[in-house]
Design a protein around this motif. Structure first.
Motif, PDB file in Angstrom:
ATOM      1  N   LEU A   1      53.793  49.912  34.249  1.00  0.00           N
ATOM      2  CA  LEU A   1      54.635  48.297  33.671  1.00  0.00           C
ATOM      3  C   LEU A   1      55.498  47.189  33.854  1.00  0.00           C
ATOM      4  O   LEU A   1      56.346  47.876  34.292  1.00  0.00           O
ATOM      5  CB  LEU A   1      55.741  48.577  32.740  1.00  0.00           C
ATOM      6  CG  LEU A   1      54.485  48.754  31.036  1.00  0.00           C
ATOM      7  CD1 LEU A   1      54.581  49.205  30.172  1.00  0.00           C
ATOM      8  CD2 LEU A   1      53.631  47.690  30.895  1.00  0.00           C
ATOM      9  N   GLY A   2      55.014  46.843  35.202  1.00  0.00           N
ATOM     10  CA  GLY A   2      56.492  46.214  36.221  1.00  0.00           C
ATOM     11  C   GLY A   2      56.818  47.144  37.229  1.00  0.00           C
ATOM     12  O   GLY A   2      56.668  48.652  37.505  1.00  0.00           O
ATOM     13  N   GLY A   3      57.477  46.741  39.011  1.00  0.00           N
ATOM     14  CA  GLY A   3      57.412  46.858  39.703  1.00  0.00           C
ATOM     15  C   GLY A   3      56.722  48.352  40.701  1.00  0.00           C
ATOM     16  O   GLY A   3      57.180  48.802  40.415  1.00  0.00           O
ATOM     17  N   SER A   4      55.382  47.729  40.334  1.00  0.00           N
ATOM     18  CA  SER A   4      54.214  48.497  40.978  1.00  0.00           C
ATOM     19  C   SER A   4      54.582  48.468  42.518  1.00  0.00           C
ATOM     20  O   SER A   4      53.648  48.971  43.864  1.00  0.00           O
ATOM     21  CB  SER A   4      53.046  48.519  40.708  1.00  0.00           C
ATOM     22  OG  SER A   4      52.339  46.983  40.742  1.00  0.00           O
ATOM     23  N   GLY A   5      54.680  47.406  42.877  1.00  0.00           N
ATOM     24  CA  GLY A   5      54.774  46.375  45.027  1.00  0.00           C
ATOM     25  C   GLY A   5      53.577  46.171  45.389  1.00  0.00           C
ATOM     26  O   GLY A   5      53.590  45.903  45.882  1.00  0.00           O
ATOM     27  N   ILE A   6      52.881  45.943  44.419  1.00  0.00           N
ATOM     28  CA  ILE A   6      50.842  45.502  44.234  1.00  0.00           C
ATOM     29  C   ILE A   6      51.118  44.262  43.998  1.00  0.00           C
ATOM     30  O   ILE A   6      51.093  43.917  43.090  1.00  0.00           O
ATOM     31  CB  ILE A   6      50.397  46.132  43.661  1.00  0.00           C
ATOM     32  CG1 ILE A   6      50.262  48.096  44.033  1.00  0.00           C
ATOM     33  CG2 ILE A   6      48.522  46.105  44.356  1.00  0.00           C
ATOM     34  CD1 ILE A   6      49.960  48.733  43.411  1.00  0.00           C
ATOM     35  N   GLN A   7      50.475  43.696  44.901  1.00  0.00           N
ATOM     36  CA  GLN A   7      49.775  42.120  45.011  1.00  0.00           C
ATOM     37  C   GLN A   7      48.441  41.505  43.820  1.00  0.00           C
ATOM     38  O   GLN A   7      47.717  42.780  44.870  1.00  0.00           O
ATOM     39  CB  GLN A   7      49.943  41.298  45.798  1.00  0.00           C
ATOM     40  CG  GLN A   7      51.474  41.167  46.365  1.00  0.00           C
ATOM     41  CD  GLN A   7      50.705  40.176  47.635  1.00  0.00           C
ATOM     42  OE1 GLN A   7      50.333  39.609  48.169  1.00  0.00           O
ATOM     43  NE2 GLN A   7      51.877  40.156  48.743  1.00  0.00           N
ATOM     44  N   PHE A   8      48.370  41.204  43.098  1.00  0.00           N
ATOM     45  CA  PHE A   8      46.671  40.455  42.769  1.00  0.00           C
ATOM     46  C   PHE A   8      46.001  40.155  43.851  1.00  0.00           C
ATOM     47  O   PHE A   8      47.032  39.470  44.609  1.00  0.00           O
ATOM     48  CB  PHE A   8      46.798  40.224  41.562  1.00  0.00           C
ATOM     49  CG  PHE A   8      47.519  39.113  40.963  1.00  0.00           C
ATOM     50  CD1 PHE A   8      47.039  37.961  41.320  1.00  0.00           C
ATOM     51  CD2 PHE A   8      49.224  38.991  40.602  1.00  0.00           C
ATOM     52  CE1 PHE A   8      47.658  36.684  40.892  1.00  0.00           C
ATOM     53  CE2 PHE A   8      49.443  37.720  40.353  1.00  0.00           C
ATOM     54  CZ  PHE A   8      48.674  36.905  40.343  1.00  0.00           C
ATOM     55  N   ASN A   9      45.109  38.885  44.300  1.00  0.00           N
ATOM     56  CA  ASN A   9      44.561  37.822  44.757  1.00  0.00           C
ATOM     57  C   ASN A   9      45.222  36.860  44.134  1.00  0.00           C
ATOM     58  O   ASN A   9      44.357  36.581  43.508  1.00  0.00           O
ATOM     59  CB  ASN A   9      42.951  38.223  45.240  1.00  0.00           C
ATOM     60  CG  ASN A   9      42.362  37.361  46.238  1.00  0.00           C
ATOM     61  OD1 ASN A   9      43.139  36.669  46.543  1.00  0.00           O
ATOM     62  ND2 ASN A   9      41.324  37.526  45.938  1.00  0.00           N
ATOM     63  N   TRP A  10      46.119  36.079  45.361  1.00  0.00           N
ATOM     64  CA  TRP A  10      46.754  35.168  44.986  1.00  0.00           C
ATOM     65  C   TRP A  10      45.753  34.010  44.655  1.00  0.00           C
ATOM     66  O   TRP A  10      45.659  33.092  44.261  1.00  0.00           O
ATOM     67  CB  TRP A  10      47.819  34.434  45.611  1.00  0.00           C
ATOM     68  CG  TRP A  10      49.339  35.867  45.063  1.00  0.00           C
ATOM     69  CD1 TRP A  10      49.243  36.392  44.145  1.00  0.00           C
ATOM     70  CD2 TRP A  10      50.026  35.636  45.570  1.00  0.00           C
ATOM     71  NE1 TRP A  10      50.115  37.041  44.388  1.00  0.00           N
ATOM     72  CE2 TRP A  10      50.920  36.877  45.689  1.00  0.00           C
ATOM     73  CE3 TRP A  10      50.381  35.192  47.186  1.00  0.00           C
ATOM     74  CZ2 TRP A  10      52.405  37.110  45.900  1.00  0.00           C
ATOM     75  CZ3 TRP A  10      51.358  35.703  47.794  1.00  0.00           C
ATOM     76  CH2 TRP A  10      52.523  37.268  46.915  1.00  0.00           C
ATOM     77  N   SER A  11      44.366  33.909  44.998  1.00  0.00           N
ATOM     78  CA  SER A  11      43.146  33.144  45.340  1.00  0.00           C
ATOM     79  C   SER A  11      43.020  32.760  43.620  1.00  0.00           C
ATOM     80  O   SER A  11      42.622  31.745  42.949  1.00  0.00           O
ATOM     81  CB  SER A  11      42.515  33.746  46.028  1.00  0.00           C
ATOM     82  OG  SER A  11      41.626  34.628  46.023  1.00  0.00           O
TER      83      SER A  11
END
Length: 219
Positions: free
Chosen positions: A140-150
């Motif tokens: 829950l949060g703070g993973s440092g991983i991005q999802f695909n912003w597109s």
């Protein structure tokens, strides 16, 4: 994006570090009240700041949320669990019933991986003031991983949102290029840390300076 993005720095738990972050002219400081988080706030006394304080809660009772609002002088509540519409409605009513709390906003974090994940926002539309789009992971949060912003193009509701999930000091330019009218801010956490709960002031300064430089260039 809007011509000015608000900045929230989340997961602060050290008073001295919080005051240094506040000097960067950020808009919100996030305090995590989730005992399983490594950024869990345990101190009962935190310094006043120019930045407004947001309390982050996970499946917490309304009474406990109200208690933390008063104890920590919160300006907003960010719900990061599986909170029901009923709970949110009851929380809103409890806030409105207290004249000293009527200004409090309710934000809802939505975990995102694919475009289809934005469908869950519809149930919360008109019940919350802002969404926070975070990366869907096993934590829950703070993973440092991005999802695909597109994938943000799939979001077409009227509620404004903050972008969260793995944003780093090198992402300011990329964020400034996002064309979405409901993007009003960014939520910064693990990529700006020296250790959980302690933020790297230099990295934050670089990021916020780049955002301001871009905004000033288009005014």
């Amino acid at each position: 994006m809007n011509t000015h993005l608000i900045t929230k720095v989340c997961g602060l738990s050290h008073a001295e570090n919080m005051l240094k972050v506040d000097k960067l002219d950020v808009n919100f400081i996030g305090l995590i009240f989730y005992p399983k988080s490594p950024r869990f706030v345990t101190t009962k006394s935190l310094p006043p700041t120019e930045a407004k304080k947001v309390g982050v809660f996970v499946n917490t009772s309304i009474n406990e949320i109200l208690s933390h609002i008063k104890s920590y002088n919160l300006s907003a509540v960010q719900l990061h669990g599986q909170e029901s519409i009923e709970l949110i409605s009851n929380l809103r009513q409890a806030i409105l019933n207290d004249p000293q709390l009527s200004f409090i906003e309710i934000w809802k974090a939505i975990p995102i991986k694919n475009k289809s994940d934005f469908k869950q926002c519809a149930a919360y539309e008109h019940h919350v003031d802002k969404f926070v789009f975070d990366t869907k992971t096993n934590v829950l949060g703070g993973s440092g991983i991005q999802f695909n912003w597109s994938n943000l193009e799939a979001y077409n509701l009227s509620t404004n949102f903050l972008l969260s999930g793995g944003i780093s000091a090198e992402d300011a330019d990329k964020i400034c290029q996002i064309q979405h009218s409901k993007l009003i801010g960014v939520d910064l956490n693990s990529k700006f840390e020296i250790q959980p709960g302690l933020k790297d002031i230099k990295k934050l300064s670089i990021f916020t300076s780049q955002l301001k430089a871009y905004e000033n260039s288009i005014v």
